[in-house]
Design an enzyme around this catalytic site. Sequence first.
Site, mmCIF file in Angstrom:
data_model
loop_
_atom_site.group_PDB
_atom_site.id
_atom_site.type_symbol
_atom_site.label_atom_id
_atom_site.label_comp_id
_atom_site.label_asym_id
_atom_site.label_seq_id
_atom_site.Cartn_x
_atom_site.Cartn_y
_atom_site.Cartn_z
ATOM 1 N N GLY A 7 -46.037 -53.044 16.435
ATOM 2 C CA GLY A 7 -45.297 -53.318 17.663
ATOM 3 C C GLY A 7 -44.241 -52.302 18.023
ATOM 4 O O GLY A 7 -44.401 -51.088 17.838
ATOM 5 N N ARG A 28 -42.975 -56.692 5.338
ATOM 6 C CA ARG A 28 -43.528 -57.450 4.212
ATOM 7 C C ARG A 28 -44.937 -57.025 3.845
ATOM 8 O O ARG A 28 -45.287 -56.924 2.680
ATOM 9 C CB ARG A 28 -43.516 -58.953 4.544
ATOM 10 N N SER A 137 -32.765 -57.393 20.289
ATOM 11 C CA SER A 137 -32.711 -58.792 20.712
ATOM 12 C C SER A 137 -33.838 -59.031 21.716
ATOM 13 O O SER A 137 -34.991 -58.718 21.428
ATOM 14 C CB SER A 137 -31.338 -59.105 21.308
ATOM 15 N N TYR A 151 -35.958 -69.789 19.863
ATOM 16 C CA TYR A 151 -35.992 -68.318 19.894
ATOM 17 C C TYR A 151 -34.738 -67.745 20.540
ATOM 18 O O TYR A 151 -34.101 -66.833 19.994
ATOM 19 C CB TYR A 151 -37.240 -67.879 20.653
ATOM 20 N N LYS A 155 -31.701 -65.075 19.169
ATOM 21 C CA LYS A 155 -31.471 -63.788 19.817
ATOM 22 C C LYS A 155 -30.079 -63.707 20.455
ATOM 23 O O LYS A 155 -29.473 -62.636 20.517
ATOM 24 C CB LYS A 155 -32.560 -63.535 20.866
#
Length: 307
Positions: A7, A28, A137, A151, A155
């Site tokens: 991304g 990860r 953010s 969400y 943020k």
Amino acid sequence: ITGGSSGIGKCLAIEAAQRGASVTLLARDEIKLESAKTEITKHITDKEKQKIKLASVDICKDYQSVERIINEVEAELGPVGILINCAGNATASRFEDTPVEEFQRLMDVNYMGSVFVTRAVLPSMKTQRSGRIVFVSSQAGLTGIFGYSAYSASKFALRGLAESLSMEVKPFNIKITLGLPADTDTPGFEEEEKTKPIETKLISKGNGLFSPEDVAKQLMEDILQGKFLSSVGLEGSILCCVCAGMSPMSSFTELVTQVFTMGIFRLVSVVILNGFNSIVAKHAKQQDDSKKNLNFFIYIYFLTFVQ
């Protein structure tokens, strides 16, 4: 760069590599990290000096592990010049449909992960009296949107962290940038779309879908220029202006722009918000009508069955 295996994070790594930087990716998934390294390596400009280092770690679980990895990276490559906190996750659902565990998970991933890595990097930046820290953010970190109660909260927290830290580190010549991307065409966004409420989809559609390459390019430019707020698109610019509030001033030109446009942009934002509310109200009415029709058919069926 945290979340640098895919991304926006991976595109930021490519931008950094193209500008001559050595890059460390924290994520990860080891397989994704190796794949990202192969792609990023193609963009380095000095194969002898630049290095791409990988670190597989869950940045929001154990601070000691994060601190140890940062120390290892700095021992090998030197002090971190730019930290980009890009690791994050999004889910969208109505408040009452969101498990309480999901609120905690998003706060851990989107907020605490940034706290851990920043805390580990900051001492060396203060010692060298320079550096840049970036918190990625979202536009949903400036305004609440239907379906994003969990969400948005995580943020929004990043903005509070960014503004507070900016005041603390200013004497040490350390710059803070708060990235506020809109919907971006990433694997995470594709996964999020599978369960996103229809109201959220309709509200988000008006701002379009940006490519991660464009978002990363704009964010990197703003980082290097020392801007505090970074956004993409017209709606992003309006939102940053309307929500500037007590955020740090990046330049006199930016301040003048905010002062002379905030009033009109506030009116524009009210029109946009009313449009969002109309979408929610319209869909709620459709749901209510559907329930009434269903109840009517059940009633007719019951009467027929009884007879």
